[in-house]
Design a protein around this motif. Structure first.
Motif, PDB file in Angstrom:
ATOM      1  N   GLY A  64       0.806  -1.216   0.000  1.00 23.57           N
ATOM      2  CA  GLY A  64       0.000   0.000   0.000  1.00 23.57           C
ATOM      3  C   GLY A  64       0.835   1.259   0.000  1.00 23.57           C
ATOM      4  O   GLY A  64       0.412   2.295  -0.534  1.00 23.57           O
ATOM      5  N   PHE A  65       2.029   1.188   0.595  1.00 22.50           N
ATOM      6  CA  PHE A  65       2.915   2.352   0.639  1.00 22.50           C
ATOM      7  C   PHE A  65       3.476   2.715  -0.733  1.00 22.50           C
ATOM      8  O   PHE A  65       3.579   3.887  -1.076  1.00 22.50           O
ATOM      9  N   PHE A  66       3.869   1.705  -1.511  1.00 23.30           N
ATOM     10  CA  PHE A  66       4.550   1.975  -2.777  1.00 23.30           C
ATOM     11  C   PHE A  66       3.752   2.912  -3.682  1.00 23.30           C
ATOM     12  O   PHE A  66       4.279   3.933  -4.143  1.00 23.30           O
ATOM     13  N   PRO A  67       2.482   2.590  -4.004  1.00 22.72           N
ATOM     14  CA  PRO A  67       1.737   3.503  -4.873  1.00 22.72           C
ATOM     15  C   PRO A  67       1.492   4.860  -4.231  1.00 22.72           C
ATOM     16  O   PRO A  67       1.452   5.873  -4.933  1.00 22.72           O
ATOM     17  N   PHE A  68       1.359   4.892  -2.906  1.00 22.02           N
ATOM     18  CA  PHE A  68       1.117   6.169  -2.233  1.00 22.02           C
ATOM     19  C   PHE A  68       2.325   7.097  -2.390  1.00 22.02           C
ATOM     20  O   PHE A  68       2.196   8.264  -2.782  1.00 22.02           O
ATOM     21  N   ILE A  69       3.504   6.591  -2.106  1.00 25.27           N
ATOM     22  CA  ILE A  69       4.715   7.416  -2.159  1.00 25.27           C
ATOM     23  C   ILE A  69       5.040   7.823  -3.587  1.00 25.27           C
ATOM     24  O   ILE A  69       5.278   9.004  -3.884  1.00 25.27           O
ATOM     25  N   ALA A 108      -6.442   8.262 -14.231  1.00 24.28           N
ATOM     26  CA  ALA A 108      -5.295   7.769 -14.996  1.00 24.28           C
ATOM     27  C   ALA A 108      -4.214   7.207 -14.081  1.00 24.28           C
ATOM     28  O   ALA A 108      -3.723   6.089 -14.286  1.00 24.28           O
ATOM     29  N   PHE A 109      -3.837   7.963 -13.065  1.00 28.09           N
ATOM     30  CA  PHE A 109      -2.794   7.490 -12.173  1.00 28.09           C
ATOM     31  C   PHE A 109      -3.314   6.392 -11.251  1.00 28.09           C
ATOM     32  O   PHE A 109      -2.535   5.577 -10.746  1.00 28.09           O
ATOM     33  N   GLY A 110      -4.619   6.380 -10.998  1.00 28.03           N
ATOM     34  CA  GLY A 110      -5.191   5.265 -10.256  1.00 28.03           C
ATOM     35  C   GLY A 110      -5.052   3.955 -11.034  1.00 28.03           C
ATOM     36  O   GLY A 110      -4.735   2.907 -10.460  1.00 28.03           O
ATOM     37  N   LEU A 111      -5.279   4.024 -12.358  1.00 31.94           N
ATOM     38  CA  LEU A 111      -5.071   2.843 -13.197  1.00 31.94           C
ATOM     39  C   LEU A 111      -3.602   2.425 -13.193  1.00 31.94           C
ATOM     40  O   LEU A 111      -3.282   1.233 -13.115  1.00 31.94           O
ATOM     41  N   ALA A 112      -2.711   3.423 -13.278  1.00 35.24           N
ATOM     42  CA  ALA A 112      -1.278   3.109 -13.222  1.00 35.24           C
ATOM     43  C   ALA A 112      -0.926   2.490 -11.870  1.00 35.24           C
ATOM     44  O   ALA A 112      -0.132   1.537 -11.798  1.00 35.24           O
ATOM     45  N   GLY A 113      -1.521   3.012 -10.807  1.00 37.33           N
ATOM     46  CA  GLY A 113      -1.284   2.449  -9.484  1.00 37.33           C
ATOM     47  C   GLY A 113      -1.811   1.029  -9.366  1.00 37.33           C
ATOM     48  O   GLY A 113      -1.201   0.187  -8.699  1.00 37.33           O
ATOM     49  N   ALA A 114      -2.944   0.750 -10.029  1.00 39.95           N
ATOM     50  CA  ALA A 114      -3.489  -0.610 -10.010  1.00 39.95           C
ATOM     51  C   ALA A 114      -2.548  -1.582 -10.717  1.00 39.95           C
ATOM     52  O   ALA A 114      -2.334  -2.710 -10.256  1.00 39.95           O
ATOM     53  N   VAL A 115      -1.968  -1.144 -11.840  1.00 37.43           N
ATOM     54  CA  VAL A 115      -0.995  -1.981 -12.550  1.00 37.43           C
ATOM     55  C   VAL A 115       0.224  -2.220 -11.666  1.00 37.43           C
ATOM     56  O   VAL A 115       0.723  -3.352 -11.546  1.00 37.43           O
ATOM     57  N   GLN A 116       0.709  -1.146 -11.057  1.00 41.94           N
ATOM     58  CA  GLN A 116       1.868  -1.273 -10.162  1.00 41.94           C
ATOM     59  C   GLN A 116       1.569  -2.231  -9.016  1.00 41.94           C
ATOM     60  O   GLN A 116       2.380  -3.111  -8.695  1.00 41.94           O
ATOM     61  N   ALA A 117       0.404  -2.071  -8.392  1.00 43.45           N
ATOM     62  CA  ALA A 117       0.035  -2.918  -7.262  1.00 43.45           C
ATOM     63  C   ALA A 117      -0.122  -4.372  -7.696  1.00 43.45           C
ATOM     64  O   ALA A 117       0.241  -5.295  -6.952  1.00 43.45           O
ATOM     65  N   MET A 141      -6.934  -3.756  -4.633  1.00 45.89           N
ATOM     66  CA  MET A 141      -7.940  -2.690  -4.613  1.00 45.89           C
ATOM     67  C   MET A 141      -7.541  -1.571  -3.665  1.00 45.89           C
ATOM     68  O   MET A 141      -7.621  -0.378  -3.999  1.00 45.89           O
ATOM     69  N   ILE A 142      -7.103  -1.932  -2.461  1.00 45.98           N
ATOM     70  CA  ILE A 142      -6.726  -0.922  -1.474  1.00 45.98           C
ATOM     71  C   ILE A 142      -5.466  -0.183  -1.922  1.00 45.98           C
ATOM     72  O   ILE A 142      -5.353   1.041  -1.759  1.00 45.98           O
ATOM     73  N   ALA A 143      -4.528  -0.909  -2.520  1.00 48.30           N
ATOM     74  CA  ALA A 143      -3.309  -0.265  -3.022  1.00 48.30           C
ATOM     75  C   ALA A 143      -3.643   0.724  -4.137  1.00 48.30           C
ATOM     76  O   ALA A 143      -3.075   1.827  -4.191  1.00 48.30           O
ATOM     77  N   ALA A 144      -4.564   0.357  -5.032  1.00 50.90           N
ATOM     78  CA  ALA A 144      -4.971   1.264  -6.105  1.00 50.90           C
ATOM     79  C   ALA A 144      -5.676   2.494  -5.536  1.00 50.90           C
ATOM     80  O   ALA A 144      -5.475   3.624  -6.015  1.00 50.90           O
ATOM     81  N   LEU A 145      -6.496   2.289  -4.509  1.00 50.24           N
ATOM     82  CA  LEU A 145      -7.146   3.424  -3.856  1.00 50.24           C
ATOM     83  C   LEU A 145      -6.113   4.337  -3.206  1.00 50.24           C
ATOM     84  O   LEU A 145      -6.245   5.571  -3.232  1.00 50.24           O
ATOM     85  N   ASN A 146      -5.069   3.747  -2.633  1.00 51.49           N
ATOM     86  CA  ASN A 146      -3.968   4.545  -2.089  1.00 51.49           C
ATOM     87  C   ASN A 146      -3.309   5.394  -3.170  1.00 51.49           C
ATOM     88  O   ASN A 146      -2.894   6.525  -2.925  1.00 51.49           O
ATOM     89  N   ALA A 147      -3.191   4.811  -4.366  1.00 54.58           N
ATOM     90  CA  ALA A 147      -2.603   5.561  -5.478  1.00 54.58           C
ATOM     91  C   ALA A 147      -3.452   6.788  -5.813  1.00 54.58           C
ATOM     92  O   ALA A 147      -2.923   7.887  -6.031  1.00 54.58           O
TER      93      ALA A 147
END
Length: 251
Positions: A64-69, A108-117, A141-147
């Motif tokens: 969850g931290f990775f996409p947030f940071i 857009a970045f939420g989708l990128a965060g979902a791919v990353q997660a 899902m939670i990681a993408a929401l963090n993004a």
């Protein structure tokens, strides 16, 4: 909000992101490298039967931290660059509204965060043997929401920066306190009362608690859904505030 313009904005941002190889590498490669480091840091740590291993506990939250940071950093600089280069000013002379632009960034970045997660989670589960009682889909899902939360906060903070250096300076102000007080390093119950009060108003606290709920329970819990709702509400609020404070260009 114009749906057609919104999705055209999402497409434009994703195309820009696709052609930025360094950013793509930052999104895809860095989390995997950091997970590898975490795995070997905790590989030889003793495990108490019936309790999560140190790697399971830390790696779950780091997903969850990775996409947030990363998304906070990328978004704040990207929006500032659009202001300083005049791109934003030209865009806002078209029918594009501020809300369309900012929510487009969020999607857009939420989708990128979902791919990353998804990639980071696949490595954690299938390569390093991460175990959680709940579904890996909930973790993603939670990681993408963090993004998306990070995007919203990054957009909001970028409105108060005039240079990329100033945008980066918001990292220790906005991101570091949330990481320290989210409950990963010290449980909230063991913190001083005033620190618990601060922790209770930080959205990353609820994201971490939601991930920990997934780690501990096979089925989604009411606490997890409450935490997800809090993070989503803060995200929408931050995007609305960002739209209200967005300037066409830097002075």
């Amino acid at each position: 909000m114009n749906t057609q313009i919104l999705f055209a904005t999402v497409g434009r941002i994703l195309r820009q992101l696709r052609h930025d190889r360094r950013t793509v590498a930052l999104l895809v490669v860095v989390p995997t490298v950091l997970l590898t480091l975490i795995y070997y840091m905790y590989a030889d740590q003793p495990t108490v039967p019936g309790t999560p291993s140190a790697f399971d506990r830390i790696a779950l939250v780091m997903l969850g931290f990775f996409p947030f940071i990363i998304m906070f950093l990328v978004t704040s600089i990207a929006m500032l660059r659009e202001r300083t280069t005049g791109t934003l000013e030209r865009l806002l002379t078209t029918p594009l509204a501020k809300a369309d632009l900012l929510f487009g960034y969020g999607i857009a970045f939420g989708l990128a965060g979902a791919v990353q997660a998804t990639i980071a989670s696949a490595v954690a589960y299938w390569v390093f043997g991460l175990h959680t009682a709940g579904s890996s889909g909930l973790v993603i899902m939670i990681a993408a929401l963090n993004a998306v939360l990070a995007v919203a906060l990054g957009l909001l903070c970028s409105a108060f920066a005039r240079t990329e250096f100033q945008a980066v300076q918001f990292m220790p102000v906005v991101v570091a306190p949330q990481m320290l007080l989210c409950g990963l390093f010290v449980p909230k119950a063991q913190m001083a009362g005033w620190l618990q009060a601060v922790s209770d108003v930080l959205p990353l606290t609820y994201a971490v608690e939601a991930l920990q709920e997934v780690g501990a329970h096979a089925e989604p819990t009411a606490t997890m859904w409450r935490d997800v709702a809090v993070v989503a509400a803060v995200t929408v609020l931050a995007l609305l505030l960002a739209a209200a404070t967005l300037r066409r260009r830097s002075s």
